[in-house]
Motif scaffolding. Structure first.
Motif, short mmCIF file in Angstrom:
data_model
loop_
_atom_site.label_atom_id
_atom_site.label_comp_id
_atom_site.label_asym_id
_atom_site.label_seq_id
_atom_site.Cartn_x
_atom_site.Cartn_y
_atom_site.Cartn_z
N PHE B 37 0.82 -1.21 0.00
CA PHE B 37 0.00 0.00 0.00
C PHE B 37 0.86 1.26 0.00
CE2 PHE B 37 -2.12 3.40 2.37
CZ PHE B 37 -3.10 3.69 1.43
N ILE B 347 -6.63 -2.80 -0.62
CA ILE B 347 -6.72 -1.46 -0.03
C ILE B 347 -6.30 -0.41 -1.06
CG2 ILE B 347 -5.74 0.05 1.73
CD1 ILE B 347 -5.61 -2.32 3.59
N SER B 348 -5.23 -0.69 -1.78
CA SER B 348 -4.78 0.27 -2.80
C SER B 348 -5.87 0.46 -3.85
CB SER B 348 -3.51 -0.23 -3.48
OG SER B 348 -2.51 -0.47 -2.53
N TYR B 350 -8.99 0.08 -3.56
CA TYR B 350 -10.09 0.86 -2.99
C TYR B 350 -9.77 2.35 -3.05
CZ TYR B 350 -13.12 2.94 0.54
OH TYR B 350 -13.99 3.76 1.20
#
Ligand SMILES: Nc1ncnc2c1ncn2[C@@H]1O[C@H](COP(=O)(O)OP(=O)(O)OP(=O)(O)O)[C@@H](O)[C@H]1O
Ligand SMILES: [Mg+2]
Lengths: 232, 416
Positions: B37, B347-348, B350
């Protein structure tokens, strides 16, 4: 006997350095073992039983002399080749059962055949049959920690014989068992020796074992001081 | 022995110490997640920084007279060859281009109560709208929208305020043309821009290139050919061939191709520094986690010596035992990597959708002309760096395992 011995020791020596002095654990020992024999090695502690078994089993090499297995001198094998000889020709039973803790009883037994390259299915079915034979048919999927000492040692025996080795070497196999278990185990080894014709060499202090053996060999200070086959 | 048996044994061994294995897996997973991330975010930030900053004025690359870099004056320009527009229009990956000329002049308001020396840039208005984000940062008036205004000029917000000018007011420009003669002209303020960078807001004025050429006796000349592609990395793909074509038609005059690193060295260096210091931290973090894995491995080697000796006695070769142990370590690493990597990428991904607003960072980013939301960027580097490091570490560990186990003796009755 007229046929060639499966094991022959010629002038085998094993010495250990102990500080300044040298211990002769096995001293110029000659021995012939024939196929199908059921031998008990006995003798005082420190007489060289384990050392001799180790050299016969290819776990250790003599300082001088030669061990022949099926007429092949073991000293001619490289370490890797010797490892392969152990895998294919010899079954080991150790005093403390020495099973692989993460494997079930069945997997422990099958493992040897799998190492030999036998198909997994076949290895498992054969192992199951052997475990049934040693009376553990109900405990195939138990891990060693879930088995009693006697049961574990029976798994160890099953492991030693599953691949039908020429020779089974057992170093004090009953030392950790009570007399009832020892008797059963001995019975079992006898049966296997009789039915399958495997050669057994067992080292032991246990009078029960010595009593039951067909050929008794007594060691003292690394030499054979008594051998039934020679006496007779 | 079959590989599948070794794999099975390795996998079982892994779960012998469940807590220990999970702790190691967690350490790997958390580090991987964090780094995937962070790297995505960092490179996304750089990309935004570069594109926003370069889009403001300098473009992604420029062609200049070689002396212009050191002495940016009217002497160091070039004649615009007639073939150039054709060549430039042919470039599929070239999103926008435009010619510019610039010089210094004094601007004063008409009552002549206030004046200031500023940089005057002549721009091709229609091309400039595609090329530079300045046209979108006009906060009062407009960007040369009214064709009927005779001599339109656009000023930085603070500059207009300083000169006390409103939209529609006239102002006087006083400068020197290419031959050293006086250049005087009245301009009409049509717009003011706010670039968020005080120096530029105070110092910058734009007029039409045609007016510039006329006023400063610079017919058919310019100093900069400014270019932009859709994405910054594309620029390098066609830079060489394009430049060769431009040079050919311009022979024998010398030209210089300047890429973005050359145009904005401070930005480039800031990014390089940031990468270097970040990677220092990342390496430290990775090293710690790799040491955790090595520790797990080392405990295994010590604790399980007899077990390995037993396997060897039963007929397993030392290299098979080391393969088993290496596989255990690999499973541990792959499991951690997989969990962490999926988490990090998720997560990235998103934040690539929704963007990130970091409170307190605006000031730092404003320096480089960046405003608003940042978007991470998943790249080969951000996704592959951590796995690559772990795989290399694993390879090193495998060698050590092999070495450590090469001298193993088979178990004997005595060792029990
Ligand atoms: N690795 C070694 N280093 C030094 N001396 C050793 C080693 N192994 C065995 N010995 C010595 O060699 C001799 C024979 O040992 P060995 O273990 O073969 O006896 P054993 O008959 O098996 O005894 P036990 O009945 O107690 O098992 C002993 O004196 C022992 O101390
Ligand atoms: Mg002994």
């Amino acid at each position: 006997m007229h046929y060639a011995p499966v094991i022959e020791c010629q002038q085998v020596c094993k010495t250990f350095a102990d500080g300044d002095s040298v211990i002769k654990a096995v001293d110029q020992l000659d021995l012939q073992v024939f196929s199908g024999e059921f031998i008990c090695l006995y003798g005082a502690s420190g007489s060289g039983k384990t050392t001799l078994l180790n050299m016969i089993g290819g776990l250790d090499r003599p300082c001088s002399g030669e061990v022949f297995l099926d007429k092949h001198p073991l000293s001619h094998y490289s370490d890797d080749a010797l490892t392969d000889v152990r895998l294919r020709k010899i079954g080991f039973i150790f005093q403390s059962y020495n099973l692989i803790p993460v494997f079930t009883a069945l997997e422990n037994v099958a493992f040897i055949m799998q190492m030999q390259g036998v198909d997994s299915k076949m290895a498992l079915s054969k192992s199951q049959a052997i475990l049934q034979k040693v009376g553990l048919g109900e405990m195939l999927n138990r891990r060693p920690s879930e088995l009693s000492g006697g049961q574990q040692q029976r798994v160890a025996i099953a492991r030693a014989i599953v691949a039908e080795p020429k020779i089974v070497l057992a170093d004090e196999p009953t030392a950790n068992l009570d007399s009832k278990n020892s008797e059963q185990l001995l019975e079992l080894m006898h049966e296997l020796n009789r039915d399958l014709g495997m050669t057994f060499i067992i080292s032991s202090h246990d009078p029960q074992v010595i009593e039951a053996a067909e050929r008794r060999i007594e060691l003292a200070d690394g030499k054979i001081i008594h051998d039934d086959s020679i006496q007779n | 022995m079959k590989r599948s048996n070794i794999k099975q044994l390795a996998w079982r061994n892994l779960w012998r110490h469940k807590t220990r294995s999970w702790l190691t897996v967690s350490a790997i997973a958390i580090t991987t997640l964090l780094l995937v991330f962070m790297l995505s975010f960092q490179f996304g930030t750089y990309e935004t920084m570069k594109e926003q900053n370069l889009s403001l004025l300098s473009g992604f690359a420029q062609v200049q007279n070689p002396d212009f870099k050191e002495q940016p004056n009217l002497e160091h320009g070039f004649k615009i060859p007639g073939e150039w527009p054709q060549i430039l229009n042919r470039q599929k990956m070239l999103a926008a281009y435009g010619f510019r000329a610039q010089t210094f002049a004094i601007l004063s308001n008409l009552p002549d109560t206030r004046n200031r020396a500023v940089q005057i840039i002549g721009v091709q208005v229609d091309k400039e709208k595609l090329l530079s984000s300045l046209s979108q940062k006009v906060t009062r008036g407009d960007y040369f929208a009214d064709q009927s205004v005779k001599m339109p000029i656009v000023l930085g917000k603070q500059l207009a305020d300083y000169l006390e000018l409103k939209i529609g007011d006239q102002l006087q420009l006083l400068g020197q043309d290419a031959y050293g003669s006086l250049a005087v002209e009245l301009f009409t303020l049509v717009g003011t821009f706010d670039l968020n960078i005080p120096e530029l807001n105070q110092q910058l004025a734009q007029i039409r290139l045609s007016d510039f050429q006329q006023l400063f006796a610079y017919q058919n000349q310019a100093q900069q050919l400014v270019m932009k592609s859709d994405k910054l990395p594309q620029m390098d793909l066609f830079a060489k061939t394009l430049f060769a074509q431009l040079q050919q038609t311009n022979y024998p005059e010398n030209l210089l191709w300047r890429d973005w690193k050359d145009l904005q060295p401070a930005l480039y260096q800031a990014i390089q520094m940031d990468i270097a210091s970040a990677f220092l931290w990342y390496s430290a973090l990775l090293l710690i986690v790799i040491l955790i894995v090595v520790n797990t491995l080392y405990m295994s080697l010590l604790e399980r010596h007899n077990e390995f000796a037993l396997l060897h006695a039963l007929g397993m070769q030392p290299n098979q035992i080391s393969r088993m142990l290496a596989l255990e370590t690999l499973f541990l690493i792959l499991l951690g990597l997989l969990l962490g990597w999926l988490g990090g990428v998720a997560i990235s991904a998103y934040f690539i959708q929704v963007g990130i607003n970091l409170p307190g960072m605006e000031e730092m980013y404003a320096q480089f002309g960046i405003s608003g939301t940042l978007y991470p960027q998943l790249s080969g580097l951000s996704m592959g760096f951590v796995p690559a490091v772990f795989v290399m570490a694993w390879m090193a560990m495998s060698v050590v395992i092999r070495f450590k186990l090469s001298g193993i003796r088979p178990l004997t009755g005595r060792q029990l």
